[in-house]
Design a protein around this motif. Structure first.
Motif, PDB file in Angstrom:
ATOM      1  N   UNK A  62       0.649  -1.087   0.076  1.00 12.32           N
ATOM      2  CA  UNK A  62      -0.054   0.149   0.034  1.00 12.32           C
ATOM      3  C   UNK A  62       0.858   1.227   0.033  1.00 12.32           C
ATOM      4  N   UNK A  63       1.054   1.852  -1.223  1.00 14.37           N
ATOM      5  CA  UNK A  63       1.915   2.855  -1.287  1.00 14.37           C
ATOM      6  C   UNK A  63       1.081   4.364  -1.550  1.00 14.37           C
ATOM      7  N   UNK A  64      -0.022   4.147  -2.014  1.00 13.44           N
ATOM      8  CA  UNK A  64      -0.595   5.331  -2.284  1.00 13.44           C
ATOM      9  C   UNK A  64      -2.114   5.575  -1.805  1.00 13.44           C
ATOM     10  N   UNK A  65      -2.253   5.945  -0.546  1.00 13.97           N
ATOM     11  CA  UNK A  65      -1.102   6.411   0.282  1.00 13.97           C
ATOM     12  C   UNK A  65      -0.579   5.156   0.972  1.00 13.97           C
ATOM     13  N   UNK A  66       0.527   5.556   1.486  1.00 15.28           N
ATOM     14  CA  UNK A  66       1.231   4.489   2.304  1.00 15.28           C
ATOM     15  C   UNK A  66       0.539   4.066   3.584  1.00 15.28           C
ATOM     16  N   UNK A  67       0.451   3.109   3.982  1.00 11.51           N
ATOM     17  CA  UNK A  67      -0.205   2.231   5.160  1.00 11.51           C
ATOM     18  C   UNK A  67       0.948   1.514   6.161  1.00 11.51           C
ATOM     19  N   UNK A  68       0.828   1.616   6.991  1.00 12.52           N
ATOM     20  CA  UNK A  68       1.622   0.750   8.279  1.00 12.52           C
ATOM     21  C   UNK A  68       0.721  -0.557   8.610  1.00 12.52           C
ATOM     22  N   UNK A  69       1.446  -1.320   9.225  1.00 13.11           N
ATOM     23  CA  UNK A  69       0.766  -2.718   9.646  1.00 13.11           C
ATOM     24  C   UNK A  69      -0.366  -2.169  10.459  1.00 13.11           C
ATOM     25  N   UNK A  70      -0.252  -1.349  11.475  1.00  8.67           N
ATOM     26  CA  UNK A  70      -1.433  -1.005  12.252  1.00  8.67           C
ATOM     27  C   UNK A  70      -2.745  -0.467  11.492  1.00  8.67           C
ATOM     28  N   UNK A  71      -2.253   0.358  10.239  1.00 16.84           N
ATOM     29  CA  UNK A  71      -3.473   0.677   9.493  1.00 16.84           C
ATOM     30  C   UNK A  71      -4.086  -0.582   9.040  1.00 16.84           C
ATOM     31  N   UNK A  72      -3.567  -1.650   8.348  1.00 18.77           N
ATOM     32  CA  UNK A  72      -4.005  -2.775   8.055  1.00 18.77           C
ATOM     33  C   UNK A  72      -4.804  -3.628   9.054  1.00 18.77           C
ATOM     34  N   UNK A  73      -4.110  -3.655  10.086  1.00 22.22           N
ATOM     35  CA  UNK A  73      -4.849  -4.430  11.309  1.00 22.22           C
ATOM     36  C   UNK A  73      -6.161  -3.631  11.733  1.00 22.22           C
ATOM     37  N   UNK A  74      -6.218  -2.225  11.721  1.00 26.17           N
ATOM     38  CA  UNK A  74      -7.415  -1.516  11.838  1.00 26.17           C
ATOM     39  C   UNK A  74      -8.353  -1.909  11.004  1.00 26.17           C
ATOM     40  N   UNK A  75      -7.924  -1.522   9.650  1.00 25.94           N
ATOM     41  CA  UNK A  75      -8.933  -2.035   8.500  1.00 25.94           C
ATOM     42  C   UNK A  75      -9.681  -3.564   8.642  1.00 25.94           C
ATOM     43  N   UNK A  76      -8.623  -4.685   8.965  1.00 27.48           N
ATOM     44  CA  UNK A  76      -9.300  -5.868   9.201  1.00 27.48           C
ATOM     45  C   UNK A  76     -10.251  -6.057  10.383  1.00 27.48           C
ATOM     46  N   UNK A  77      -9.907  -5.267  11.422  1.00 30.19           N
ATOM     47  CA  UNK A  77     -10.729  -5.136  12.712  1.00 30.19           C
ATOM     48  C   UNK A  77     -11.998  -4.528  12.390  1.00 30.19           C
ATOM     49  N   UNK A  78     -12.162  -3.367  11.617  1.00 28.77           N
ATOM     50  CA  UNK A  78     -13.273  -2.763  11.179  1.00 28.77           C
ATOM     51  C   UNK A  78     -14.205  -3.747  10.340  1.00 28.77           C
ATOM     52  N   UNK A  79     -13.437  -4.614   9.465  1.00 27.54           N
ATOM     53  CA  UNK A  79     -14.110  -5.463   8.706  1.00 27.54           C
ATOM     54  C   UNK A  79     -14.727  -6.882   9.473  1.00 27.54           C
ATOM     55  N   UNK A  80     -14.339  -6.818  10.814  1.00 28.85           N
ATOM     56  CA  UNK A  80     -14.913  -7.762  11.369  1.00 28.85           C
ATOM     57  C   UNK A  80     -14.196  -8.929  12.076  1.00 28.85           C
ATOM     58  N   UNK A  81     -12.855  -8.768  11.940  1.00 26.16           N
ATOM     59  CA  UNK A  81     -11.680  -9.740  12.151  1.00 26.16           C
ATOM     60  C   UNK A  81     -11.170  -9.420  13.596  1.00 26.16           C
ATOM     61  N   UNK A  82     -12.348  -9.141  14.411  1.00 33.60           N
ATOM     62  CA  UNK A  82     -11.861  -8.490  15.861  1.00 33.60           C
ATOM     63  C   UNK A  82     -10.923  -9.597  16.663  1.00 33.60           C
ATOM     64  N   UNK A  83     -11.141 -10.603  16.637  1.00 31.39           N
ATOM     65  CA  UNK A  83     -10.583 -11.524  17.461  1.00 31.39           C
ATOM     66  C   UNK A  83      -9.154 -12.078  16.806  1.00 31.39           C
ATOM     67  N   UNK A  84      -8.992 -12.218  15.504  1.00 30.01           N
ATOM     68  CA  UNK A  84      -7.953 -12.380  14.848  1.00 30.01           C
ATOM     69  C   UNK A  84      -7.165 -11.250  15.008  1.00 30.01           C
ATOM     70  N   UNK A  85      -7.579  -9.993  14.933  1.00 28.00           N
ATOM     71  CA  UNK A  85      -6.433  -8.758  14.996  1.00 28.00           C
ATOM     72  C   UNK A  85      -6.165  -8.639  16.619  1.00 28.00           C
TER      73      UNK A  85
END
Length: 91
Positions: A62-85
């Motif tokens: 993810x380069x446009x815009x750049x994302x961090x691991x925390x950004x990806x984890x936040x997106x996964x959590x928002x998508x419902x992967x609460x326990x996995x995150x």
């Protein structure tokens, strides 16, 4: 979806649509229905390092815009992967 799972010998169908895949209907084929969160938790149990590497690879791609691991984890959590995150964040 069930026909495809049977054809390839799958052991699970990953979906949030549990009502269309009742356990008693899937039992003759030894297939279970799993939520995406439960599926990713299973992958973490198998090899959390591989799952973490995948999350890192997503962040790196993810380069446009750049994302961090925390950004990806936040997106996964928002998508419902609460326990996995939570498991990934706990290490």
């Amino acid at each position: 979806m069930l026909a495809a799972a049977i054809k390839v010998g799958a052991t699970a169908i990953v979906t949030l649509n549990f009502k269309d895949f009742p356990a008693d209907y899937l039992a003759p084929w030894d297939i279970e229905v799993k939520s995406p969160d439960d599926f990713v938790l299973d992958q973490i149990d198998l090899d959390g390092r591989v799952v973490w590497a995948c999350v890192q690879q997503i962040a790196d791609s993810r380069t446009s815009p750049p994302e961090t691991v925390d950004d990806v984890l936040d997106a996964l959590e928002a998508a419902g992967l609460v326990e996995a995150v939570a498991a990934l964040r706990a290490g």
